[in-house]
Design an enzyme around this catalytic site. Structure first.
Site: not given
Ligand code: 13P
Length: 255
Positions: A10-12, A96, A98, A168, A174, A214, A236
């Site tokens: 997931n490149w966000k 997600h 977020e 998650e 993150g 993470s 990340g």
């Molecule tokens: P991280 O791997 O940066 O913790 O993010 C996880 C995530 O939100 C994947 O969708």
């Protein structure tokens, strides 16, 4: 029931189209041919067209990070399932944390998106997870159960092969704090139990449940060795071809 691992990046909100091309070229070169582990990348919308042309000749799958539930219309700033399908997108991350936290998405609004996605033959990667407060209050399983039941309300059993879940824990995203292997396994087994209550044991045993939060090359093997962990949703660490491909390789050698 053997479930093929799925490792999804997931490149966000990162990477321009040019930067996305560089990253996907590197990923293709290392893991683009193998078929032991499914690999999927989810770039931002602006990079989907260029990444789509890059994965056409490889085994890497293409996902989006969100979509609107309507097929078209006056919804400024939104993108529909049909639009994504026209660019050969096969998966879409929905719900997600977020999006729940910053964009007001709820189990009910995510449910509409999940049902629209499957109508368009797009595979939802439905994200669920508890906050730190919810974990500390001992209500993790209650929260996860409500997210599964409400988010998947009305989901047709006949389309279960399209469904992917991602556990998650919000406190692990993150932050560098990962769920322990046991915490992940307990949550995944609990989620699968809810799926079994909704759809039956056999159907539940075929649904893949990814872990996200993470995940890195150094903790991937332990997490992916858990019986109910069927892959990873990586934030990340998916922005570096080396660490993302190392996680894919950890999945290839996981039991
Ligand atoms: P991280 O791997 O940066 O913790 O993010 C996880 C995530 O939100 C994947 O969708």
């Amino acid at each position: 029931m053997s479930r093929k691992f799925l490792i999804t990046g997931n490149w966000k909100m990162n990477l321009t189209p040019d930067e996305s091309v560089s990253l996907v070229d590197e990923i293709n070169a290392v893991v683009g041919i193998q078929t032991n582990v499914q690999v999927c990348v989810c770039p931002p919308f602006t990079s989907i067209p260029v990444v789509s042309t890059k994965v056409e000749q490889s085994e890497v799958l293409l996902g989006a990070q969100n979509m609107h539930e309507e097929p078209s219309g006056a919804y400024t700033g939104e993108v529909s399932a049909e639009m994504l399908r026209s660019l050969y997108v096969s998966h879409v991350i929905l719900g997600h944390s977020e999006r729940r936290q910053y964009f007001g998405e709820t189990n009910t609004s995510i449910n509409s998106k999940i049902l629209s996605a499957i109508n368009a033959n797009l595979k939802p990667i439905y994200c669920i997870g508890e906050t730190l407060e919810e974990r500390e209050a001992g209500s993790t399983m209650e929260i996860l159960s409500a997210q599964v039941r409400e988010g998947l309300s009305g989901f047709p059993s006949s389309a279960l092969d399209l469904l992917v879940l991602a556990y998650e824990p919000v406190w692990a995203i993150g932050t560098g704090k990962t769920a322990t292997n046991d915490m992940a396994q307990d949550a995944h087994a609990g989620i699968r139990k809810v799926l079994a209550e909704m759809f039956g044991e056999s159907a539940a045993s075929s649904v893949r449940i990814l872990y996200g939060g993470s995940m890195k090359p150094d903790n991937a093997t332990g997490l992916l060795s858990q019986p109910d962990v069927d892959g990873g949703l990586i934030g990340g660490a998916s922005l570096s071809a080396k660490s993302f491909c190392d996680i894919v390789q950890a999945a290839m050698s996981a039991p």
